[in-house]
Motif scaffolding. Structure first.
Motif, PDB file in Angstrom:
ATOM      1  N   MET A   1       0.850  -1.168   0.000  1.00  0.00           N
ATOM      2  CA  MET A   1       0.000   0.000   0.000  1.00  0.00           C
ATOM      3  C   MET A   1       0.897   1.234   0.000  1.00  0.00           C
ATOM      4  O   MET A   1       1.780   1.354   0.843  1.00  0.00           O
ATOM      5  N   ASP A   2       0.668   2.128  -0.939  1.00  0.00           N
ATOM      6  CA  ASP A   2       1.541   3.299  -1.001  1.00  0.00           C
ATOM      7  C   ASP A   2       0.922   4.495  -0.278  1.00  0.00           C
ATOM      8  O   ASP A   2      -0.237   4.462   0.148  1.00  0.00           O
ATOM      9  N   ALA A   3       1.708   5.543  -0.132  1.00  0.00           N
ATOM     10  CA  ALA A   3       1.295   6.726   0.624  1.00  0.00           C
ATOM     11  C   ALA A   3       0.025   7.354   0.056  1.00  0.00           C
ATOM     12  O   ALA A   3      -0.843   7.802   0.809  1.00  0.00           O
ATOM     13  N   ASN A   4      -0.117   7.365  -1.261  1.00  0.00           N
ATOM     14  CA  ASN A   4      -1.311   7.951  -1.876  1.00  0.00           C
ATOM     15  C   ASN A   4      -2.573   7.178  -1.508  1.00  0.00           C
ATOM     16  O   ASN A   4      -3.627   7.773  -1.284  1.00  0.00           O
ATOM     17  N   ASP A   5      -2.462   5.863  -1.452  1.00  0.00           N
ATOM     18  CA  ASP A   5      -3.610   5.035  -1.049  1.00  0.00           C
ATOM     19  C   ASP A   5      -4.019   5.346   0.386  1.00  0.00           C
ATOM     20  O   ASP A   5      -5.206   5.440   0.704  1.00  0.00           O
ATOM     21  N   VAL A   6      -3.032   5.498   1.252  1.00  0.00           N
ATOM     22  CA  VAL A   6      -3.306   5.803   2.659  1.00  0.00           C
ATOM     23  C   VAL A   6      -3.957   7.177   2.777  1.00  0.00           C
ATOM     24  O   VAL A   6      -4.929   7.357   3.516  1.00  0.00           O
ATOM     25  N   ASP A  16     -13.956  15.873   6.020  1.00  0.00           N
ATOM     26  CA  ASP A  16     -13.242  17.078   5.573  1.00  0.00           C
ATOM     27  C   ASP A  16     -11.746  17.039   5.886  1.00  0.00           C
ATOM     28  O   ASP A  16     -11.121  18.074   6.113  1.00  0.00           O
ATOM     29  N   ALA A  17     -11.171  15.856   5.879  1.00  0.00           N
ATOM     30  CA  ALA A  17      -9.745  15.716   6.219  1.00  0.00           C
ATOM     31  C   ALA A  17      -8.855  16.031   5.025  1.00  0.00           C
ATOM     32  O   ALA A  17      -9.208  15.766   3.875  1.00  0.00           O
ATOM     33  N   GLU A  18      -7.708  16.590   5.344  1.00  0.00           N
ATOM     34  CA  GLU A  18      -6.610  16.729   4.390  1.00  0.00           C
ATOM     35  C   GLU A  18      -5.445  15.953   4.990  1.00  0.00           C
ATOM     36  O   GLU A  18      -4.988  16.270   6.084  1.00  0.00           O
ATOM     37  N   ALA A  19      -5.003  14.943   4.277  1.00  0.00           N
ATOM     38  CA  ALA A  19      -3.935  14.088   4.788  1.00  0.00           C
ATOM     39  C   ALA A  19      -2.698  14.205   3.906  1.00  0.00           C
ATOM     40  O   ALA A  19      -2.801  14.274   2.676  1.00  0.00           O
ATOM     41  N   THR A  20      -1.556  14.233   4.547  1.00  0.00           N
ATOM     42  CA  THR A  20      -0.274  14.176   3.859  1.00  0.00           C
ATOM     43  C   THR A  20       0.471  12.983   4.441  1.00  0.00           C
ATOM     44  O   THR A  20       0.704  12.935   5.649  1.00  0.00           O
ATOM     45  N   VAL A  21       0.808  12.043   3.596  1.00  0.00           N
ATOM     46  CA  VAL A  21       1.465  10.815   4.052  1.00  0.00           C
ATOM     47  C   VAL A  21       2.809  10.693   3.348  1.00  0.00           C
ATOM     48  O   VAL A  21       2.911  10.894   2.137  1.00  0.00           O
ATOM     49  N   SER A  22       3.828  10.351   4.112  1.00  0.00           N
ATOM     50  CA  SER A  22       5.168  10.179   3.557  1.00  0.00           C
ATOM     51  C   SER A  22       5.781   8.883   4.068  1.00  0.00           C
ATOM     52  O   SER A  22       5.226   8.214   4.940  1.00  0.00           O
ATOM     53  N   GLN A  23       6.913   8.542   3.504  1.00  0.00           N
ATOM     54  CA  GLN A  23       7.672   7.366   3.913  1.00  0.00           C
ATOM     55  C   GLN A  23       8.975   7.855   4.540  1.00  0.00           C
ATOM     56  O   GLN A  23       9.966   8.036   3.845  1.00  0.00           O
ATOM     57  N   PRO A  24       8.981   8.067   5.855  1.00  0.00           N
ATOM     58  CA  PRO A  24      10.139   8.693   6.497  1.00  0.00           C
ATOM     59  C   PRO A  24      11.420   7.878   6.428  1.00  0.00           C
ATOM     60  O   PRO A  24      12.509   8.422   6.563  1.00  0.00           O
ATOM     61  N   ARG A  25      11.308   6.590   6.192  1.00  0.00           N
ATOM     62  CA  ARG A  25      12.506   5.737   6.103  1.00  0.00           C
ATOM     63  C   ARG A  25      12.944   5.519   4.662  1.00  0.00           C
ATOM     64  O   ARG A  25      13.815   4.714   4.387  1.00  0.00           O
ATOM     65  N   GLY A  26      12.294   6.219   3.721  1.00  0.00           N
ATOM     66  CA  GLY A  26      12.646   6.084   2.312  1.00  0.00           C
ATOM     67  C   GLY A  26      11.651   5.239   1.548  1.00  0.00           C
ATOM     68  O   GLY A  26      10.834   4.531   2.130  1.00  0.00           O
ATOM     69  N   VAL A  27      11.740   5.308   0.234  1.00  0.00           N
ATOM     70  CA  VAL A  27      10.748   4.656  -0.626  1.00  0.00           C
ATOM     71  C   VAL A  27      10.815   3.137  -0.573  1.00  0.00           C
ATOM     72  O   VAL A  27       9.856   2.466  -0.958  1.00  0.00           O
ATOM     73  N   ASP A  28      11.927   2.583  -0.117  1.00  0.00           N
ATOM     74  CA  ASP A  28      12.041   1.126  -0.041  1.00  0.00           C
ATOM     75  C   ASP A  28      11.345   0.534   1.182  1.00  0.00           C
ATOM     76  O   ASP A  28      11.189  -0.680   1.281  1.00  0.00           O
ATOM     77  N   ASP A  29      10.946   1.384   2.110  1.00  0.00           N
ATOM     78  CA  ASP A  29      10.276   0.902   3.331  1.00  0.00           C
ATOM     79  C   ASP A  29       8.854   1.447   3.356  1.00  0.00           C
ATOM     80  O   ASP A  29       8.571   2.465   3.971  1.00  0.00           O
ATOM     81  N   ASP A  31       6.258   0.012   4.674  1.00  0.00           N
ATOM     82  CA  ASP A  31       5.500  -0.429   5.846  1.00  0.00           C
ATOM     83  C   ASP A  31       5.469   0.630   6.944  1.00  0.00           C
ATOM     84  O   ASP A  31       4.622   0.589   7.820  1.00  0.00           O
ATOM     85  N   HIS A  32       6.425   1.548   6.920  1.00  0.00           N
ATOM     86  CA  HIS A  32       6.528   2.597   7.927  1.00  0.00           C
ATOM     87  C   HIS A  32       6.142   3.926   7.281  1.00  0.00           C
ATOM     88  O   HIS A  32       6.826   4.377   6.362  1.00  0.00           O
ATOM     89  N   LEU A  33       5.059   4.500   7.769  1.00  0.00           N
ATOM     90  CA  LEU A  33       4.541   5.731   7.185  1.00  0.00           C
ATOM     91  C   LEU A  33       4.410   6.818   8.237  1.00  0.00           C
ATOM     92  O   LEU A  33       4.310   6.534   9.432  1.00  0.00           O
TER      93      LEU A  33
END
Length: 91
Positions: A1-6, A16-29, A31-33
């Motif tokens: 599942m990628d950040a956009n899906d989340v 009315d939520a605005e969500a910004t999701v990133s992968q703080p450990r890099g694109v290879d990880d 599972d950690h968002l």
């Protein structure tokens, strides 16, 4: 599942939520968002209740697709104050 899906799940599950999701450990990880969620629905709710709203929006994905979620939740007013304190950078 990628950040956009989340982001889409959170925004569709929290009013009315605005969500910004990133992968703080890099694109290879993927599972950690990390997510920053801003919603007027958080007004008057405890931090625990705000986080539960986000977890509810993610449903079973929290146990099947997402190993860890670093979560920051704000009302729109809180978010604007935080941005002002940080020199208009992301909170």
């Amino acid at each position: 599942m990628d950040a956009n899906d989340v982001e889409r799940l959170i925004e569709s599950g929290v009013e009315d939520a605005e969500a910004t999701v990133s992968q703080p450990r890099g694109v290879d990880d993927d599972d950690h968002l990390a997510a920053t969620v801003v919603s007027p629905a958080f007004e008057g709710e405890t931090l625990v209740d705000q986080h539960e709203m986000v977890y509810d929006a993610l449903g079973e994905h929290m146990t099947t697709d997402i190993h860890a979620l670093e979560l920051k939740t704000y009302t729109p007013d809180e978010y604007e104050r935080k941005r002002a304190e940080n020199g208009d950078r992301d909170a």
